[in-house]
Design an enzyme around this catalytic site. Sequence first.
Site, PDB file in Angstrom:
ATOM      1  N   TYR A 158     -19.076 -17.798  12.092  1.00 12.22           N
ATOM      2  CA  TYR A 158     -18.552 -16.783  13.169  1.00 12.22           C
ATOM      3  C   TYR A 158     -19.657 -16.133  13.107  1.00 12.22           C
ATOM      4  CZ  TYR A 158     -15.571 -13.072  14.221  1.00 12.22           C
ATOM      5  OH  TYR A 158     -15.088 -11.924  15.107  1.00 12.22           O
ATOM      6  N   ASP A 185     -27.549 -13.592  11.223  1.00 12.31           N
ATOM      7  CA  ASP A 185     -26.560 -12.652  10.969  1.00 12.31           C
ATOM      8  C   ASP A 185     -26.111 -12.473  10.212  1.00 12.31           C
ATOM      9  OD1 ASP A 185     -24.642 -11.917  11.981  1.00 12.31           O
ATOM     10  OD2 ASP A 185     -23.225 -12.690  13.164  1.00 12.31           O
ATOM     11  N   LYS A 189     -20.974  -4.149   9.815  1.00 12.20           N
ATOM     12  CA  LYS A 189     -19.521  -3.987   8.754  1.00 12.20           C
ATOM     13  C   LYS A 189     -20.117  -3.459   7.949  1.00 12.20           C
ATOM     14  CE  LYS A 189     -17.093  -8.006   8.733  1.00 12.20           C
ATOM     15  NZ  LYS A 189     -17.409  -9.087   9.817  1.00 12.20           N
TER      16      LYS A 189
HETATM   17  C1  LIG Z   1     -17.503  -9.187  11.553  1.00 15.64           C
HETATM   18  C2  LIG Z   1     -18.143 -10.167  11.818  1.00 15.64           C
HETATM   19  C3  LIG Z   1     -18.788  -9.594  13.031  1.00 15.64           C
HETATM   20  C4  LIG Z   1     -18.533  -9.076  14.341  1.00 15.64           C
HETATM   21  O1  LIG Z   1     -18.826  -7.623  14.089  1.00 15.64           O
HETATM   22  P1  LIG Z   1     -17.336  -6.823  14.969  1.00 15.64           P
HETATM   23  O2  LIG Z   1     -17.693  -5.547  14.375  1.00 15.64           O
HETATM   24  O3  LIG Z   1     -15.820  -7.559  14.191  1.00 15.64           O
HETATM   25  O4  LIG Z   1     -17.605  -6.755  16.404  1.00 15.64           O
HETATM   26  C5  LIG Z   1     -20.121 -10.725  13.679  1.00 15.64           C
HETATM   27  N1  LIG Z   1     -21.017 -11.868  12.618  1.00 15.64           N
HETATM   28  C6  LIG Z   1     -20.422 -12.008  11.323  1.00 15.64           C
HETATM   29  C7  LIG Z   1     -21.301 -12.854  10.807  1.00 15.64           C
HETATM   30  C8  LIG Z   1     -19.029 -11.072  10.765  1.00 15.64           C
HETATM   31  O5  LIG Z   1     -18.887 -11.163   9.923  1.00 15.64           O
END
Ligand SMILES: *Cc1c(COP(=O)(O)O)cnc(C)c1O
Length: 430
Positions: A138, A256, A285
């Site tokens: 994700y 990521d 986050k």
């Molecule tokens: C939450 C998340 C995103 C997206 O971040 P947003 O601030 O919700 O746009 C991207 N990559 C990972 C691994 C995430 O957990």
Amino acid sequence: MDAGEVLRLDREHVWHPYTAVPSGVPVHVVRRAGGVRITLGDGRELIDGMASWWAAIHGHNHPRLNQAARDQIDDMAHVMFGGLTHEPAVRLAHRLAGMTGLDRVFLADSGSVAVEVAIKMAVQYSGRSTLLTVRGGYHGDTFAAMSVCDPVNGMHHLFGGMLPRHVFAPAPPHDYGRRPVGTSPTTPTGPTTPTGPDEAYLAELTAAVEAHADRLAAIIVEPVVQGAGGMRFSHPAYLRRLRDLADEHGILLIADEIATGFGRTGEMFGCDHAGIRPDIMCVGKALTGGYMTLAATLCTARVADRIGVLMHGPTYMGNPLACAVAGASLDLLAERPWREEVARIEAALLDGLAPAAGAPGVRDVRVLGAIGVIETDQPVDVAKIQDIVMGHGVWLRPFGHLIYTMPPYACTPEDVARISAAMVAATAAL
Ligand SMILES: *Cc1c(COP(=O)(O)O)cnc(C)c1O
């Protein structure tokens, strides 16, 4: 407004994440949040077992973060970042560079945007436009980010026609983290981290990269923990192999770390489990301690030099308020014994979730750092599970086959015991 009025107007006007208007699932009015608890409109207090989507690591309404926001707002809330700069942004960028070894920092307004920027960096760097990732991932809800989310769990069925086609290697096995004794026989059990990586998987991963190496701009993965794609924990050896393959073929590696960054998995970053440094990293986050939206995409000087002019520039780029709070949140993180706290939460989750291991309807129970997961055989009934855990004074948001928690580091072992007990109680409804 009383809580009834808030709910009435909410139903009439407001979209919530992944819902219709009016939402088919219950929503609850929150009046305030302080420490690890949120207070609902009817006065009920719930432990925020989600840390408000991985973000509120220090708990809510923290005096130090409040003070940072107040101090900053008295100077300026925002100025454009085109042609102007300021101490909060520069200080934060310097801090993040020091923490990651990645010297060039792009401040983005959300995690998804940080992923878009990472992809732009890779495309501008390489002149290529194909990415390789693994299934089960994700990376966000914007288009380029969606295109590397799991093609089955993700939103490819809705938007596939607009998504570029990338290369998907198989999902990594669930073979990392710790499991309470008695969990599924198909997964390693016992209180210690299991043994070696799956050699067959390493071979598949290698073959996937080698088959497409000459057209790849980058490899993008979530290090060690796949979050919203399924809360899967995988062996760091796979990440190390991807690092080696990227080096061998001159491809960039994008980590990521939006969910895994800032201590959540027991290391500062997911990449630290593998002892590797990516070429590009996304954080978000927990960056502001859950106060406001801010993310960053970092890369090496080598990558930045070759890119030259990076073609992105959001209106609220480098927002001083968000940067000041992020700076204060990183100060707090540096001061708090987060490693011990996360280890204590891990131990409390292993203890607390043990009764769910082997329970009817439960496929697997796993824990890594301050992340506790009960995976179910069937998709969960979200409203029913929430009703049970709220009865235990806990806020969780299950999805798919998962009842999970990633509590604030500020949770005491008693708070974690309460969250675990609520999760175990919820398995009775499976
Ligand atoms: C939450 C998340 C995103 C997206 O971040 P947003 O601030 O919700 O746009 C991207 N990559 C990972 C691994 C995430 O957990």
